[in-house]
Design a protein around this motif. Structure first.
Motif, PDB file in Angstrom:
ATOM      1  N   ARG A 132      54.699 -33.784 -36.843  1.00  0.00           N
ATOM      2  CA  ARG A 132      53.883 -35.001 -36.553  1.00  0.00           C
ATOM      3  C   ARG A 132      53.563 -35.790 -37.681  1.00  0.00           C
ATOM      4  NH1 ARG A 132      54.401 -36.249 -31.694  1.00  0.00           N
ATOM      5  NH2 ARG A 132      52.181 -37.144 -31.158  1.00  0.00           N
ATOM      6  N   GLU A 135      57.130 -37.411 -38.770  1.00  0.00           N
ATOM      7  CA  GLU A 135      57.366 -38.780 -37.844  1.00  0.00           C
ATOM      8  C   GLU A 135      56.386 -39.751 -38.151  1.00  0.00           C
ATOM      9  OE1 GLU A 135      57.295 -36.709 -33.899  1.00  0.00           O
ATOM     10  OE2 GLU A 135      59.541 -35.912 -34.126  1.00  0.00           O
ATOM     11  N   GLY A 136      55.168 -39.427 -38.098  1.00  0.00           N
ATOM     12  CA  GLY A 136      54.084 -40.539 -38.294  1.00  0.00           C
ATOM     13  C   GLY A 136      54.291 -41.375 -39.497  1.00  0.00           C
ATOM     14  N   LEU A 139      57.175 -43.791 -38.904  1.00  0.00           N
ATOM     15  CA  LEU A 139      56.472 -45.013 -38.391  1.00  0.00           C
ATOM     16  C   LEU A 139      55.831 -45.764 -39.163  1.00  0.00           C
ATOM     17  CD1 LEU A 139      55.899 -42.954 -34.879  1.00  0.00           C
ATOM     18  CD2 LEU A 139      57.560 -44.761 -35.272  1.00  0.00           C
ATOM     19  N   ASN A 144      55.130 -49.489 -37.614  1.00  0.00           N
ATOM     20  CA  ASN A 144      54.625 -49.345 -36.258  1.00  0.00           C
ATOM     21  C   ASN A 144      53.310 -48.545 -36.331  1.00  0.00           C
ATOM     22  OD1 ASN A 144      57.086 -50.346 -34.907  1.00  0.00           O
ATOM     23  ND2 ASN A 144      58.127 -48.453 -35.645  1.00  0.00           N
ATOM     24  N   ASP A 147      51.982 -46.550 -33.143  1.00  0.00           N
ATOM     25  CA  ASP A 147      52.613 -45.381 -33.037  1.00  0.00           C
ATOM     26  C   ASP A 147      52.199 -44.306 -34.208  1.00  0.00           C
ATOM     27  OD1 ASP A 147      53.853 -46.164 -30.482  1.00  0.00           O
ATOM     28  OD2 ASP A 147      55.056 -47.488 -31.640  1.00  0.00           O
ATOM     29  N   TYR A 149      49.711 -44.350 -35.836  1.00  0.00           N
ATOM     30  CA  TYR A 149      47.984 -43.828 -35.652  1.00  0.00           C
ATOM     31  C   TYR A 149      48.148 -42.557 -34.540  1.00  0.00           C
ATOM     32  CZ  TYR A 149      43.363 -44.089 -34.243  1.00  0.00           C
ATOM     33  OH  TYR A 149      41.916 -43.840 -33.852  1.00  0.00           O
ATOM     34  N   ASN A 150      48.878 -42.799 -33.656  1.00  0.00           N
ATOM     35  CA  ASN A 150      48.824 -41.674 -32.400  1.00  0.00           C
ATOM     36  C   ASN A 150      49.263 -40.301 -33.436  1.00  0.00           C
ATOM     37  OD1 ASN A 150      48.816 -40.420 -29.922  1.00  0.00           O
ATOM     38  ND2 ASN A 150      51.157 -40.628 -30.117  1.00  0.00           N
ATOM     39  N   HIS A 151      50.549 -40.558 -34.235  1.00  0.00           N
ATOM     40  CA  HIS A 151      50.713 -39.013 -34.796  1.00  0.00           C
ATOM     41  C   HIS A 151      50.103 -38.715 -35.888  1.00  0.00           C
ATOM     42  CE1 HIS A 151      54.858 -40.333 -32.981  1.00  0.00           C
ATOM     43  NE2 HIS A 151      55.070 -39.146 -33.426  1.00  0.00           N
TER      44      HIS A 151
END
Length: 289
Positions: A132, A135-136, A139, A144, A147, A149-151
């Motif tokens: 995570r 990938e975060g 992004l 991005n 997106d 933030y979600n990670h």
């Protein structure tokens, strides 16, 4: 409603395969614990054709669910931590049937939380965290931000669970309440991410810097389990690692985790000749740290 369910769970209790039965009641303002059902019947069996079977019931404007799961599936969920409500059910549910004190013994095991169990859970959670985080960050660098933030939120959840596991406890449904008490620094990071008035890119930048430090400081502990497994033989193919009984629990996160540990020299890559002289197989072995 319990008296209505009694014939249902008594029938299961009479089955020789049944190890234990737990009843969980919905509490006010905590409907998520029972998945909105008024009653949850958890039936644990020694073995079955399917690892999990679910049935729904309704009576007098109430609804109930019965989950029948195998002991193997139960222990897998407890190991991976993918069914957090399960811990709540086991500790707070009403025991209706307990063959040979199976449930009593299981709860004692959970409270003791043996070191080997902590090592495996730490490794799995750390591998999830690495994926995570990587990938975060990618992004974030692509701008991005939503997106990313979600990670970051997910990676903080994994950090939170790691801190709870390190304390010798099982992460519960209300994991942040545990973390606030056990490791306030991680809780403060979470607060800063979701409550700060700073622009989202500034919040993320701060969180990535802080997370990188926390990840680095936990790498040795996070790698402990996989390295102990890899010491069983000199070198491994990636397929052998995937098929190992314990490492199979890392699932899709295993390869990203291995590459992360290669970069940090916890794992070494050994090139082994293939049938084609121009290409080599990639084998993995414990580094010389």
């Amino acid at each position: 409603m319990e008296h209505v369910l009694r014939p249902i769970y008594q029938e299961r209790a009479s089955n020789a395969e049944t190890l234990g039965i737990i009843l969980v009641d919905k509490k006010q303002n905590e409907t998520n614990v029972t998945d909105t059902f008024d009653k949850v019947l958890l039936v644990i069996v020694k073995d079955a054709e399917k690892a999990m079977m679910t049935k729904h019931y309704t009576f007098d404007y109430q609804k109930a669910v019965m989950h029948t799961i195998t002991e193997k599936q139960l222990r897998k969920w407890l190991l991976i931590g993918s069914h957090r409500r399960l811990v709540d059910w086991l500790f707070n549910g009403k025991v209706l049937f307990d063959r040979n004190e199976f449930l009593h013994t299981l709860k004692m095991e959970l409270k003791a939380f043996p070191f080997d169990g902590r090592k495996i859970k730490t490794g799995i959670q750390f591998a999830m965290l690495i994926r995570r985080y990587i990938e975060g960050k990618e992004l974030f660098e692509q701008k991005n931000y939503l997106d990313a933030y979600n990670h970051v939120v997910d990676s903080l959840h994994h950090l939170a669970r790691l801190s709870v596991i390190d304390s010798g406890l099982y992460p519960e449904v209300t994991v942040w309440a545990q973390v606030k008490r056990l490791e306030p620094a991680i809780y403060k990071l979470y607060e800063e991410l979701i409550l700060s008035d700073e622009p989202i890119d500034k919040r993320l930048e701060l969180l990535f810097l802080a997370s990188e430090f926390m990840i680095h400081s936990r790498t040795a502990d996070g790698a402990q389990h996989i390295l102990s497994v890899m010491k069983e033989q000199d070198a491994w193919t990636i397929q052998q690692l995937h098929e190992h009984k314990e490492l199979s629990n890392y699932s899709k996160d295993l390869e990203v985790f291995i590459e992360y540990l290669v970069e940090r020299e916890y794992i070494e890559v050994e090139a082994v000749m293939s049938k084609n002289e121009m290409i080599f197989h990639r084998y993995y072995k414990v580094g010389k740290q």
